[in-house]
Design a protein around this motif. Structure first.
Motif, mmCIF file in Angstrom:
data_model
loop_
_atom_site.group_PDB
_atom_site.id
_atom_site.type_symbol
_atom_site.label_atom_id
_atom_site.label_comp_id
_atom_site.label_asym_id
_atom_site.label_seq_id
_atom_site.Cartn_x
_atom_site.Cartn_y
_atom_site.Cartn_z
ATOM 1 N N LYS A 183 -9.199 1.438 -7.166
ATOM 2 C CA LYS A 183 -8.036 0.722 -7.701
ATOM 3 C C LYS A 183 -6.844 1.671 -7.914
ATOM 4 N N PRO A 184 -7.011 2.832 -8.563
ATOM 5 C CA PRO A 184 -5.835 3.705 -8.749
ATOM 6 C C PRO A 184 -5.184 4.106 -7.421
ATOM 7 N N GLN A 185 -5.983 4.297 -6.391
ATOM 8 C CA GLN A 185 -5.413 4.684 -5.096
ATOM 9 C C GLN A 185 -4.544 3.562 -4.522
ATOM 10 N N LEU A 186 -5.043 2.327 -4.591
ATOM 11 C CA LEU A 186 -4.259 1.203 -4.031
ATOM 12 C C LEU A 186 -3.047 0.912 -4.917
ATOM 13 N N VAL A 187 -3.234 1.011 -6.228
ATOM 14 C CA VAL A 187 -2.099 0.790 -7.144
ATOM 15 C C VAL A 187 -1.009 1.812 -6.842
ATOM 16 N N SER A 188 -1.395 3.048 -6.568
ATOM 17 C CA SER A 188 -0.363 4.069 -6.337
ATOM 18 C C SER A 188 0.392 3.800 -5.031
ATOM 19 N N LEU A 189 -0.275 3.257 -4.011
ATOM 20 C CA LEU A 189 0.443 2.900 -2.776
ATOM 21 C C LEU A 189 1.445 1.768 -3.048
ATOM 22 N N VAL A 190 1.003 0.765 -3.817
ATOM 23 C CA VAL A 190 1.893 -0.378 -4.118
ATOM 24 C C VAL A 190 3.073 0.097 -4.980
ATOM 25 N N ASP A 191 2.797 0.925 -5.975
ATOM 26 C CA ASP A 191 3.879 1.422 -6.840
ATOM 27 C C ASP A 191 4.878 2.257 -6.041
ATOM 28 N N ILE A 197 0.249 -7.953 -1.936
ATOM 29 C CA ILE A 197 0.045 -7.627 -3.360
ATOM 30 C C ILE A 197 1.327 -7.041 -3.954
ATOM 31 N N MET A 198 1.999 -6.228 -3.173
ATOM 32 C CA MET A 198 3.315 -5.724 -3.627
ATOM 33 C C MET A 198 4.245 -6.900 -3.946
ATOM 34 N N THR A 199 4.210 -7.934 -3.118
ATOM 35 C CA THR A 199 5.084 -9.101 -3.309
ATOM 36 C C THR A 199 4.690 -9.880 -4.562
ATOM 37 N N VAL A 200 3.385 -9.960 -4.819
ATOM 38 C CA VAL A 200 2.924 -10.617 -6.052
ATOM 39 C C VAL A 200 3.403 -9.816 -7.266
ATOM 40 N N VAL A 201 3.244 -8.497 -7.218
ATOM 41 C CA VAL A 201 3.653 -7.644 -8.345
ATOM 42 C C VAL A 201 5.157 -7.767 -8.574
ATOM 43 N N GLU A 202 5.900 -7.793 -7.492
ATOM 44 C CA GLU A 202 7.367 -7.904 -7.567
ATOM 45 C C GLU A 202 7.784 -9.217 -8.253
ATOM 46 N N ASN A 203 7.041 -10.277 -7.989
ATOM 47 C CA ASN A 203 7.416 -11.595 -8.525
ATOM 48 C C ASN A 203 6.770 -11.915 -9.858
ATOM 49 N N LYS A 204 5.576 -11.396 -10.077
ATOM 50 C CA LYS A 204 4.808 -11.789 -11.274
ATOM 51 C C LYS A 204 4.545 -10.617 -12.215
ATOM 52 N N GLY A 205 4.960 -9.419 -11.825
ATOM 53 C CA GLY A 205 4.800 -8.250 -12.688
ATOM 54 C C GLY A 205 3.469 -7.540 -12.503
ATOM 55 N N SER A 206 2.445 -8.276 -12.052
ATOM 56 C CA SER A 206 1.097 -7.697 -11.940
ATOM 57 C C SER A 206 0.200 -8.717 -11.228
ATOM 58 N N VAL A 207 -0.955 -8.261 -10.769
ATOM 59 C CA VAL A 207 -1.925 -9.227 -10.231
ATOM 60 C C VAL A 207 -2.898 -9.692 -11.324
#
Ligand code: CP
Ligand code: NVA
Length: 303
Positions: free
Chosen positions: A13-21, A138-148
């Motif tokens: 999870k931290p690895q994928l979160v860091s790519l999205v961030d 997932i980036m688009t979800v985070v952008e619109n909803k703040g988080s998954v």
């Protein structure tokens, strides 16, 4: 992080979160006109066996945007078409370029290339997975909803490569996922089972689109016949018709639900023109985000 991007299950999870961030930060930088030429002097090879508009151009734009170079080739233009083994192709390309981005049919192709390549191999879609796309989703979800976190996220339609990568994303990020697919058109059974075993949140497969969509925050749709399944197109139109995302079905979701479609869309098949063009659709931001996530991926993997 693993040296290749073959499947989302290979990451934490931290690895994928860091790519999205990182992709979100790169998008903001791009809007402010800031450029990062971190990959100047680097070259990637793109080996594509299926058509592509978004993935090809967004990877190329990402690499050029980071100051690098791209060499695009189809298998038909290469000696693969004359029987040169994947393992030889991988070892040769790896001596010329800093990463190999592959779109193909069988997952075994990217796995075999990765086994023999000394540079990263990045999966740009196979019949089994579309991992880079799901990261931009997932980036688009985070952008619109703040988080998954805390959302009802739904996959509606075919249990295809996109569905499989969404399932793996759910298991790694740890969010619940509800899928609705017709009987016999569910996701890959091993992907589903292994992801369910990995996840502490439910990943549920239903066959009732209305039940799945009720109170959803995020609804994902995709074509009913993927590339390579063109012969099944007519049969599938009939089997999938109750899965069409139209205003009636969308009305069961939360009023601020967002609609994702990785595109290309078949209007008035899996999604009505009204919904795709409507204000809940984020499909074109999602398409843009492919370029930002590809920059983050290339920055990370091309060393
Ligand atoms: N979403 C996506 O992968 O689009 P392309 O097939 O155009 O690359
Ligand atoms: N499931 C679709 C995705 C296209 C980007 C396909 O494989 O054709």
């Amino acid at each position: 992080m693993t040296n290749h991007l073959i499947a989302l299950k290979d990451f934490s999870k931290p690895q994928l979160v860091s790519l999205v961030d990182r992709a979100l930060a790169l998008k903001e930088d791009a809007l402010e006109g800031n450029r990062h030429l971190n990959l100047a002097g680097r070259t990637i090879s793109m080996l594509f066996d299926k058509p592509s508009t978004r993935t090809r151009v967004s990877f190329e734009a990402a690499m050029y945007g980071l100051g690098g170079q791209v060499i695009h080739m189809t298998s038909k233009e290469s000696q693969l078409t004359r029987g040169e083994p994947l393992k030889d192709t991988a070892r040769v390309l790896a001596r010329y370029v800093d990463a190999i981005v592959v779109r193909t049919f069988g997952q075994y192709v990217v796995e075999e290339l990765a086994r023999y390549s000394t540079v990263p191999v990045i999966n740009a879609l196979t019949d089994l997975y579309h991992p880079c796309q799901v990261l931009s989703d997932i980036m688009t979800v985070v952008e619109n909803k703040g988080s998954v976190e805390g959302l009802k996220i739904v996959w509606l339609g075919d249990g295809n490569n996109m569905a499989n990568s969404w399932i793996e994303a759910a298991s790694v990020f740890g969010f619940p996922l509800t899928l609705a697919c017709p009987e016999g058109y569910g996701p890959d059974a091993d992907v589903l089972k292994q992801s369910q075993d990995r996840s502490d949140k439910p990943i549920v497969l239903l066959h009732d689109p209305a039940e799945a969509v009720r109170d959803a925050d995020v609804i994902n749709v995709d074509v009913w016949a993927s590339m390579g399944q063109e012969d099944e197109q007519d049969k599938r139109l009939d089997i999938f018709k109750s899965y069409q995302l139209n205003a009636g079905l969308l009305g069961l979701a939360k009023s601020d639900a967002i609609v994702l479609h990785c595109l290309p869309a078949h209007r008035d098949e899996e999604i009505t023109d009204e919904v795709l063009e409507g204000e809940q659709s984020v499909a074109f931001d999602q398409a843009e985000n492919k370029m930002h996530i590809h920059k983050a991926i290339l920055e990370h993997f091309v060393r």
